[in-house]
Design a protein around this motif. Structure first.
Motif: not given
Length: 507
Positions: A43, A178, A180, A182, A224-225, A227, A266, A270
């Motif tokens: 990332n 892990t 992504t 909301t 971006r989303p 994590m 998201p 994802g």
């Protein structure tokens, strides 16, 4: 015959290809995938590699900024916050760019430099002789090259086919999850950007937060989303055969924090990933005849602290100019072997750092006691500075003359004030050529026999106490102001013998 075959079109293979092309060598990159991988991976970039990208003209493109990179005021080590504002000289840089965008930028640069990237080409066989390497592809075709470089990751086919061992350790104690995600707006802390979790408190952003039960990371990336990630050390291992879902991650978060965070998916694609255990390995050798390894093909380690691309991209740049010099015929004897002697100790130091951090985040009362002691030590600027140098790679010094204080170290951010005004070192190193910076005007004649290989720039030097610097293509210092004899010796040992006076005058 192909000059250099590179297997793997990830960041490391593409960076190496660009370095070779800048040096006048024509590489071919083979990639078994038909298209770039779509899943999120790294990332961002952490450490001195950010300065390196600036010195190749890539930082502005990736960051969207016209100003040079600036050190970060804070980072983490083993789930400890590092206050880097206490340091007189902060060496730690961060560039938040997804790996997919980094790969796209490097692919575009490789294309602009004329690099031949061939996708859907899988290497399944390798034979080498004294003058060349021949590889067999899955479709039956064969290619011949003067050198072959494996940049094909931790499960490197090139490493295996070349018969290079990959010693180290594998553990299956930890499980990392892990995704992504909301989260409800009520859980977002407007002051810190962290997560405000009822029953726990605030989980700060972009830090490893340790509890007695595990580790959690909240990463709200701009644009971006976000994590969310956890790491646990369960008594009973979890099978990797069942795909992970968000419910599994939410349950893991509840175990780690002792509190619940409602999470959702998201919009759009994802990431959902579960990893059990990990590998820590360094190749037994980085070179077998005409076959070399770079990046994860040469070393794998825990991802904590994000050192992977910092280590691997600098592998590529170190190897690039030495391999190009060998292909073009001006490399001094043994130059290519210094790739391993310089870069292997750096990999071993990264392995040490990541293993130490993994130990510091583990559960247990004795680890908590160790962390209490470590927290006391980190209040001392000299300790934080040592850790920052380790994390960023700023403490790297290659074997060099001990009497030369700058030789073997990454070149400082010098500004040269010449007839045409000030120019940053980062602007002078984009062509990846050796560079002599001279504030005295007396060393140009000494370097004249190497002028086909070494650029000379004169002017006063700001940002260093040295009156002259010989900078290698990888932006490490080869020599800093001594006498003419030591400069000639350094030019010869790094860039081969110079032309004699007659050759110089006629060239």
């Amino acid at each position: 015959m192909i000059d250099v075959l590179i297997v793997g079109a990830g960041p490391n293979g593409l960076m190496l290809a660009c370095e070779l092309a800048l040096a006048g060598v024509h590489p071919v990159v083979l990639e078994r995938r038909a298209a770039p991988a779509g899943e999120p991976r790294a990332n961002g970039l952490v450490g001195q590699v950010v300065r390196l990208l600036d010195r190749r003209g890539l930082y502005a493109r990736l960051s969207g900024q016209s100003t040079p990179p600036s050190p970060q005021p804070a980072f983490t080590f083993g789930a400890f916050p590092l206050d880097l504002t206490m340091l007189d000289e902060n060496p730690h840089y961060v560039l938040g760019v997804p790996q997919a965008r980094l790969e796209a930028a490097l692919a575009a640069r490789a294309a602009a430099l004329g690099v031949d990237v061939r996708r859907d080409h899988e290497v399944v066989d390798l034979r080498q002789g004294p003058e060349a390497v021949e590889v067999g592809l899955a479709d039956g075709r064969r290619l011949t090259s003067r050198f072959l470089v494996g940049a094909d990751g931790g499960r490197s086919a090139v490493r295996r086919l070349a018969g290079i061992d990959f010693p180290g350790v594998t553990n299956d104690r930890s499980i990392s999850r892990t995704a992504t995600v909301t989260v409800p707006a009520s859980f977002l802390d407007p002051g810190t950007g962290g997560l405000r979790v009822p029953g726990y408190g605030v989980v700060p952003p972009f830090q490893h937060t340790r509890t007695a039960r595990g580790l959690i990371v909240w990463a709200p990336f701009p644009g971006r989303p976000a994590m969310l990630s956890t790491t646990e050390w369960p008594d009973v291992p979890t099978s990797d055969e069942t795909p992970m879902d968000l419910a599994e991650l939410r349950t893991s978060v509840a175990r780690v924090l002792g509190a619940d965070i409602p999470i959702g998916a998201p919009d759009g694609p994802g990431l959902l990933r579960r990893l059990t255990g990990g590998n820590t390995r360094v190749a037994a050798r980085y070179r077998a005849g005409r076959v070399l390894l770079v990046g994860d093909a040469a070393h794998v380690h825990p991802a904590i602290g994000g050192p992977g691309l910092n280590l691997s991209l600098q592998d590529a740049v170190n190897l690039g100019w030495k391999l190009a010099a060998t292909v073009r015929g001006w490399a001094p004897e043994g130059l290519l072997d210094t790739y391993e002697t310089e870069r292997r100790p750096v990999a071993e130091r990264v392995v040490m750092s990541t293993q130490a951090q993994s130990a510091l985040i583990a559960p247990g009362e004795e680890i908590t006691a160790l962390r209490d002691l470590f927290a006391e030590l980190l209040r001392k600027p000299e300790v934080t500075g040592h850790i920052a140098g380790l994390m960023s790679g700023a403490d790297v010094r290659y074997p060099a003359d001990p009497a030369d204080p700058l030789a073997g170290r990454c070149a400082p951010d010098v500004v040269v004030h010449g007839e045409d005004g000030p120019v940053r070192l980062a602007e002078l190193t984009r062509a990846a050529r050796p560079l002599l910076l001279d504030s005295t005007g007396t060393y140009a004649e000494v370097a004249a026999p190497w002028r086909d290989r070494v650029d000379v720039v004169t002017g006063s030097l700001q940002g260093t106490t040295a009156t002259a610097l010989l900078v290698r293509p990888d932006c490490f210092v080869a020599w800093s102001a001594g006498d003419a004899d030591t400069l000639r010796a350094s030019l010869t040992s790094h860039f081969g013998p110079g032309h004699d006076a007659a050759d110089t005058l006629s060239s």
